[in-house]
Scaffold this motif. Structure first.
Motif, PDB file in Angstrom:
ATOM      1  N   LYS A 625      -0.380   0.110   4.422  1.00  0.00           N
ATOM      2  CA  LYS A 625       0.697   1.120   4.385  1.00  0.00           C
ATOM      3  C   LYS A 625       2.096   0.509   4.346  1.00  0.00           C
ATOM      4  O   LYS A 625       3.082   1.195   4.675  1.00  0.00           O
ATOM      5  CB  LYS A 625       0.580   2.089   5.561  1.00  0.00           C
ATOM      6  CG  LYS A 625      -0.641   3.004   5.476  1.00  0.00           C
ATOM      7  CD  LYS A 625      -0.569   4.134   6.484  1.00  0.00           C
ATOM      8  CE  LYS A 625      -1.730   5.111   6.288  1.00  0.00           C
ATOM      9  NZ  LYS A 625      -1.663   6.250   7.240  1.00  0.00           N
ATOM     10  N   ASN A 626       2.216  -0.756   3.950  1.00  0.00           N
ATOM     11  CA  ASN A 626       3.553  -1.353   3.865  1.00  0.00           C
ATOM     12  C   ASN A 626       4.111  -1.199   2.455  1.00  0.00           C
ATOM     13  O   ASN A 626       4.728  -2.107   1.899  1.00  0.00           O
ATOM     14  CB  ASN A 626       3.533  -2.827   4.292  1.00  0.00           C
ATOM     15  CG  ASN A 626       2.745  -3.712   3.351  1.00  0.00           C
ATOM     16  OD1 ASN A 626       1.784  -3.258   2.725  1.00  0.00           O
ATOM     17  ND2 ASN A 626       3.121  -4.971   3.247  1.00  0.00           N
ATOM     18  N   VAL A 627       3.859  -0.030   1.856  1.00  0.00           N
ATOM     19  CA  VAL A 627       4.313   0.249   0.503  1.00  0.00           C
ATOM     20  C   VAL A 627       5.565   1.116   0.543  1.00  0.00           C
ATOM     21  O   VAL A 627       5.766   1.904   1.466  1.00  0.00           O
ATOM     22  CB  VAL A 627       3.219   0.955  -0.331  1.00  0.00           C
ATOM     23  CG1 VAL A 627       2.052   0.032  -0.591  1.00  0.00           C
ATOM     24  CG2 VAL A 627       2.724   2.221   0.364  1.00  0.00           C
ATOM     25  N   VAL A 628       6.391   0.922  -0.457  1.00  0.00           N
ATOM     26  CA  VAL A 628       7.589   1.743  -0.606  1.00  0.00           C
ATOM     27  C   VAL A 628       7.452   2.514  -1.905  1.00  0.00           C
ATOM     28  O   VAL A 628       7.308   1.921  -2.977  1.00  0.00           O
ATOM     29  CB  VAL A 628       8.857   0.864  -0.624  1.00  0.00           C
ATOM     30  CG1 VAL A 628      10.096   1.718  -0.896  1.00  0.00           C
ATOM     31  CG2 VAL A 628       9.003   0.116   0.691  1.00  0.00           C
ATOM     32  N   ASP A 629       7.477   3.835  -1.815  1.00  0.00           N
ATOM     33  CA  ASP A 629       7.346   4.695  -2.982  1.00  0.00           C
ATOM     34  C   ASP A 629       8.666   4.698  -3.740  1.00  0.00           C
ATOM     35  O   ASP A 629       9.709   5.073  -3.177  1.00  0.00           O
ATOM     36  CB  ASP A 629       6.983   6.110  -2.536  1.00  0.00           C
ATOM     37  CG  ASP A 629       6.651   7.029  -3.710  1.00  0.00           C
ATOM     38  OD1 ASP A 629       7.065   6.725  -4.842  1.00  0.00           O
ATOM     39  OD2 ASP A 629       5.975   8.050  -3.483  1.00  0.00           O
ATOM     40  N   PRO A 630       8.663   4.297  -5.014  1.00  0.00           N
ATOM     41  CA  PRO A 630       9.920   4.277  -5.779  1.00  0.00           C
ATOM     42  C   PRO A 630      10.612   5.640  -5.824  1.00  0.00           C
ATOM     43  O   PRO A 630      11.834   5.709  -5.895  1.00  0.00           O
ATOM     44  CB  PRO A 630       9.473   3.843  -7.178  1.00  0.00           C
ATOM     45  CG  PRO A 630       8.189   3.130  -6.972  1.00  0.00           C
ATOM     46  CD  PRO A 630       7.538   3.789  -5.795  1.00  0.00           C
TER      47      PRO A 630
END
Length: 847
Positions: A625-630
Motif C-alpha cells: 500500500k505504499n502507492v501514490v495514485d496519480p
C-alpha cells in the motif's frame, strides 16, 4: 485568472491539443521521423507514479523532437493477456475479458490527464482479436519458414492449476499461485527456433552502442557462448539401441581426471532403463519433482543412482567409468550427459565424495606440489598452472588456451569434434491457459498437425467459458475445440494451448506502425517508421523481452513483414529507475502487519490517532500500500507538478522517492513561474544595460537544457531551468528582453510541463502553440564570457570579489583591487606585502 490554477490551465490546453489533433502521426517524407516508445503496461487497473515517470520521460523526448522538426510517432497500447486476468476471473466468477477491458478503460482515464503526446488513434490491446489474429497469421508464416516446431519437452507442471509454469513462476519448488509442489513433466510443446540465431543475436550486441552496457552484458550472458568438445563414451554393457553416451564438455582439458559419467533423469537411456528397474523409476520420478532451471538444480542436494552400466574412457580402453543418473543434469542443455572431474569442479567433487568415487587431479597449483583433495581446485583462467596428468608435460595457461589445445589433441586422436555451443535454448511458447492467443493449428487423425487457413483467422477465444474446474477451459469446450480439418475436411480438434504472453509483446512495436493493416504490418509504413529510435522501460525486462523482440524482428524480416534494416528493432534503449515511497505499517491482534495508504497517514498517525511504524522507502507495491495514485496528485497539484517532480529529483536511471513535501515544493515553484510570466507580460520597462546580461543567461540556459534533454539528464536540465528562473526574476532588464527570455523559458519547460508552457507562451504573445514553435538554438557568441569574476583573498581568506574584462592587464586589475572597500579597510592606510593576480582565477593580498 489571478493565480496559478492547474485544473483550468491543463483542461484548456488538453482540449486545444485534441481539437487540433496535434499528436496524430502520419507519414511525411519531408520530415525526419522519430519513433519513441515506452514499454507498454499490463492493465492491472491502477496507474502509479512509476508509470508516470516512465511515460513522462518518453513524452519529454517526443515533445522535444517535435520542436526540433521531427515527425514523431508516440503510441500506446496494453499488454493484456496473461494469468492475472484468469486468476481474477477464478476469484470473482467473472470473465477475464471484462476484467481486462475494464482495467484498460480505468488506466486510460488515469493516463490522459497527464497530457502525454500520445497518438491514441493507434491504441490496441494484445487481447483484441484484430491484434492477435495478425499474430496468428505471423505464426503461420513462421511455421512455413521453419521457425516454429513441435517436440516433447520437460516442463514445470502445476498439478493443482493443471498448467505449465514458466521458470520464474516456480518459487521454492512450488507453483506461484497454487502453492503446489511443481513436477517435471514431459509434454508436446511448440517452440520458436531462437537457438538457431544465438550466435547472430550475441554478435549483434556489439553494434548496440546506445544500449546500457549492463543490459548488453546480461543478454550476452543469457545467450552464453561456450567452446568445447563433443564426443562419445562407448558403453560396455548398454541395453539395445545404446552403444555409447554422447557428451558435450567445455573442459576437455580435464578428461584425464574423469571419475564418472552422469545422465539426466530424462535422458533416453535413463528412460529405457527405468522400464525394467522400479528403483530407478522411483528415483527418476522423485527427480522430476524438482525444478527445471540450472539455478534450481545447482541449489538442490546432489543425488545419483548407479545404473550398473560402465563406459570406456576414450584414451584407455581398460579404464572404465560408472554411469549415474544424476538429479543436477538438464536434458535440454548440451546432450543431457556429462563426465565428472571432481578434482576441478566443486559440484562433481561433492558428488564423488558422497558416492565414494575417485578424485584424480589434472592440474597442480605449483610445480611438484601435492594435490589437495579436500575441495576442488578450479584453475585460474590467466595464471599458469602445471599438469599433474594431462596432454602436455609443461606449464600452460588455463582457460581458452588449454581448451583449444585439448580439442586439437582429441580431434587428432579421432576423439570427437570441437563445437561452439550456446546456453540459449529454444523458446517454448505453449501455455495451458485460456486467456492467451490461440495457436492456429488443428489436429487431424488423418493429416496430423495442420495449419489453419489464413482466411479463417482470427481464431477467437470463446466467451462462454467457466473457471470453476482447474485447468484450461478450452480443453473442455467441445463447440470451440471440435472443428473440421482445413486440409481434408474431416472432424479434427483445435490446438487448445495458447501462446506465451511474451509473444504478444515481442512484435507490438512493429504493429504500431500500421495498427489497422489487414496483414501483420504494412511494409511501406514499417520501412518509414522503424526502427524505434528511443525505447524506454524497466531493467527487469532487460533479458527475455528484449531478446525475444530481437528474435521476432529477424523472424518478421524472414517472413516478409519487416525490412532488413529493422532486424535490430530498438536503436536506443534507456532503463529508468523506480519511484519509491515509505511504507506505513501497524500490527493486528495476532501481530501480523497491516499496511496503510499514504493518504491515510498524517504526521505518522492514522485518523484515530494510532501511530504507524514507518519503514524506509521501497518500490511502490499494491500489497504494501505504499502507492501514490496519480489522480490524487493531479487533482491536488496538477499534472505538470507530477511530471516535473518525477523528472527533477534524481537522475532518471536511479530510483526517486516520492514525498508529499517534494510535490508541494514543485507546485509552489510552478506557481512562481506563472506569476513571473504575468508580471513580465504587463511590464513596460525600457531597454537598459541589464538586457545583454539576461540574454546571455538565456542562451546559456538554452545550451545547457538542450544538452540535458538530449542526454536523458532531465534532472540536470531542470536544475538549469531553476537557475534561469532565478536570474530572470532578479534581472533589471527591460520589458522586451524579459519577454524574449520568458518565451524561451516557456519553450525550455514545454517538454516537462507542457500545459503551463502553453499558457506562458500564449500570455507572452507567442504565435500558435508552443508545441509547434521551433526549439531555440543557443548563439555561440553569447556563450563566450566577456567578463570574469575574481575572488579576492586577504591573508588566505576570501573577503571580496571584482568583475573585470577577461583581457584586462594585470596592472589595471591591481588598481581595482587596491580600490576595493574590503582591501582598503584591511590595509588601513598601509601597503600590501604582496599582491598576486592569477589571471582569470583569483587575487591574493598579503598584509
Amino acid at each position: 485568472m489571478d493565480r496559478y490554477t492547474p485544473s483550468e490551465i491543463e483542461a484548456k490546453w488538453q482540449k486545444a491539443w485534441a481539437d487540433a489533433d496535434v499528436f496524430k502521426a502520419t507519414r511525411d517524407g519531408g520530415k525526419p521521423k522519430y519513433y519513441v516508445l515506452e514499454m507498454f503496461p499490463y492493465p492491472s487497473g491502477n496507474l502509479h507514479m512509476g508509470h508516470v515517470r516512465n511515460y513522462t520521460m518518453g513524452d519529454v523526448i517526443a515533445r522535444y523532437k517535435m520542436s526540433t522538426g521531427h515527425n514523431v510517432l508516440h503510441p500506446m497500447g496494453w499488454d493484456a493477456f496473461g494469468m492475472p486476468a484468469e486468476n481474477a476471473a477464478m476469484a470473482s466468477g467473472g470473465h477475464p475479458k471484462d476484467w481486462t477491458y475494464g482495467n484498460i478503460a480505468q488506466m486510460r482515464e488515469q493516463m490522459k490527464p497527464l497530457g502525454l503526446s500520445i497518438d491514441w488513434s493507434r491504441e490496441f490491446a494484445t487481447c483484441d482479436p484484430e491484434y492477435y489474429g495478425q499474430q496468428q497469421a505471423l505464426f503461420l508464416d513462421m511455421l512455413a519458414s521453419d521457425l516454429v516446431y513441435r517436440k516433447n519437452a520437460v516442463v514445470n507442471w502445476d498439478p493443482v492449476d493443471m498448467t505449465v509454469l514458466a521458470n520464474e513462476q516456480v518459487i521454492d519448488g512450488k507453483g506461484w499461485r497454487s502453492g503446489a509442489e511443481v513436477e517435471r513433466r514431459e509434454l508436446t510443446q511448440w517452440f520458436f527456433k531462437i537457438s538457431d540465431m544465438a550466435g547472430e543475436l550475441r554478435d549483434a550486441l556489439e553494434g548496440l552502442d546506445n544500449w546500457p552496457a549492463k543490459v548488453r552484458l546480461m543478454q550476452e550472458n543469457w545467450i552464453g557462448q561456450s567452446r568445447g568438445l563433443q564426443f562419445s563414451f562407448s558403453l560396455i554393457n548398454g541395453p539395445d539401441g545404446h552403444d555409447g553416451v554422447e557428451v558435450y564438455t567445455t573442459r576437455p582439458d580435464t578428461l584425464l581426471g574423469a571419475s564418472f559419467v552422469g545422465i539426466s533423469p530424462d535422458h533416453p537411456l535413463a528412460k529405457q532403463l527405468e522400464a525394467d528397474n522400479p528403483d530407478l523409476a522411483a528415483f527418476n520420478a522423485e527427480c522430476r519433482k524438482g525444478g527445471t532451471t540450472e539455478e534450481a538444480l545447482e541449489k538442490a542436494d546432489k543425488k545419483g543412482f548407479d545404473t550398473g552400466l560402465r563406459v570406456r574412457h576414450p584414451f584407455d580402453t581398460s579404464w572404465e567409468l560408472p554411469v549415474y543418473v544424476a538429479n543436477f543434469i538438464l536434458m535440454d542443455y548440451g546432450t543431457g550427459a556429462i563426465f565428472g572431474c571432481p578434482a576441478h569442479d566443486q559440484r562433481d567433487f561433492d558428488f564423488a565424495t558422497k558416492y565414494d568415487l575417485p578424485i584424480t587431479a589434472v592440474y597442480l597449483e605449483a610445480e611438484d606440489s601435492a594435490p589437495d583433495l579436500q575441495e576442488a581446485f578450479v584453475p585460474p583462467k590467466s595464471d599458469k598452472v602445471f599438469y599433474a596428468k594431462g596432454f602436455a608435460g609443461e606449464p600452460v595457461q588455463t582457460g581458452d588456451e588449454a581448451v583449444e589445445a585439448a580439442i586439437a589433441f582429441c580431434e587428432a586422436q579421432g576423439v570427437g569434434q570441437g563445437k561452439t555451443q550456446y546456453r540459449l535454448r529454444d523458446w517454448g511458447l505453449s501455455r495451458q491457459r485460456y486467456w492467451g492467443c490461440p495457436i492456429p493449428v488443428v489436429h487431424c487423425a488423418d493429416c496430423g498437425v495442420v495449419p489453419e487457413k489464413k482466411e479463417n483467422l482470427p481464431i477467437t477465444l470463446p466467451d462462454d467459458v467457466s473457471f470453476d474446474i482447474p485447468g484450461n477451459p478450452l480443453d473442455r469446450h467441445p463447440t470451440w475445440r471440435d472443428c473440421t480439418c482445413p486440409s481434408c475436411g474431416k472432424p479434427a480438434q483445435r490446438e487448445t494451448d495458447t501462446m506465451d504472453t511474451f509473444v504478444d509483446s515481442s512484435w507490438y512495436y512493429a504493429r504500431f506502425t500500421s495498427p489497422q493493416a489487414d496483414t501483420p504490418t504494412d511494409l511501406a509504413e514499417a520501412a518509414y517508421w522503424m526502427n524505434v529510435d528511443q525505447y524506454i522501460g524497466g531493467i527487469e525486462h532487460a533479458i527475455l523481452h528484449l531478446l525475444y523482440s530481437r528474435f521476432f524482428a529477424r523472424a518478421m524480416h524472414i517472413t516478409g513483414h519487416l525490412p532488413a534494416s529493422a532486424i535490430e528493432p530498438f536503436d536506443a534503449l534507456f532503463t529508468q529507475g523506480m519511484v519509491t515511497h515509505e511504507i506505513y505499517q501497524t500490527k493486528d491482534a495476532k501481530g501480523r502487519p497491516v499496511y496503510h495508504l499514504p493518504e491515510d497517514v498524517t504526521d505518522g498517525k492514522l485518523v484515530d490517532g494510532t501511530e504507524v511504524e514507518i519503514i524506509p522507502s521501497a518500490k511502490m507495491s499494491k500489497s504494501k500500500k505504499n502507492v501514490v495514485d496519480p489522480r490524487s496528485i493531479v487533482e491536488a497539484y496538477g499534472a505538470d507538478t507530477a511530471r516535473w517532480f518525477v523528472l527533477s529529483d534524481s537522475p532518471p536511471e536511479r530510483d526517486v522517492e516520492w514525498t508529499a513535501s517534494g510535490a508541494e515544493a514543485t507546485s509552489k515553484f510552478l506557481g512562481r513561474v506563472w506569476r513571473l510570466t504575468q508580471e513580465i507580460a504587463s511590464s513596460e520597462a525600457p531597454q537598459n544595460d541589464a538586457d545583454q546580461g539576461l540574454l546571455r543567461d538565456m542562451h546559456k540556459a538554452i545550451f545547457e537544457v538542450t544538452q540535458g534533454v538530449e542526454s536523458f539528464g532531465f534532472n540536470a536540465a531542470i536544475a538549469k531551468i531553476y537557475g534561469f528562473v532565478n536570474a530572470l526574476a532578479k534581472s533589471k532588464a527591460g520589458a522586451q528582453a524579459k519577454r524574449e527570455a520568458a518565451k524561451t523559458l516557456a519553450q525550455l519547460m514545454s517538454p516537462m510541463t507542457p500545459h503551463l508552457a502553453e499558457d506562458m507562451w500564449a500570455t507572452l504573445g507567442g504565435e500558435g502553440l508552443v508545441l509547434h514553435a521551433a526549439w531555440p538554438v543557443a548563439d555561440d557568441a553569447m556563450l563566450v564570457e566577456d567578463t570574469v569574476t575574481l575572488p579576492i583573498q586577504i591573508n588566505g581568506k576570501r573577503r571580496s570579489e571584482i568583475s573585470v574584462p577577461k583581457d584586462m592587464p594585470k596592472e589595471e586589475v591591481e588598481k581595482l583591487v587596491l580600490a576595493d572597500k574590503a582591501v582598503v579597510k584591511a590595509l588601513d592606510g598601509g601597503t600590501p606585502k604582496k599582491l598576486i593576480v592569477v589571471p582569470g582565477r583569483i587575487v591574493n593580498v598579503v598584509i
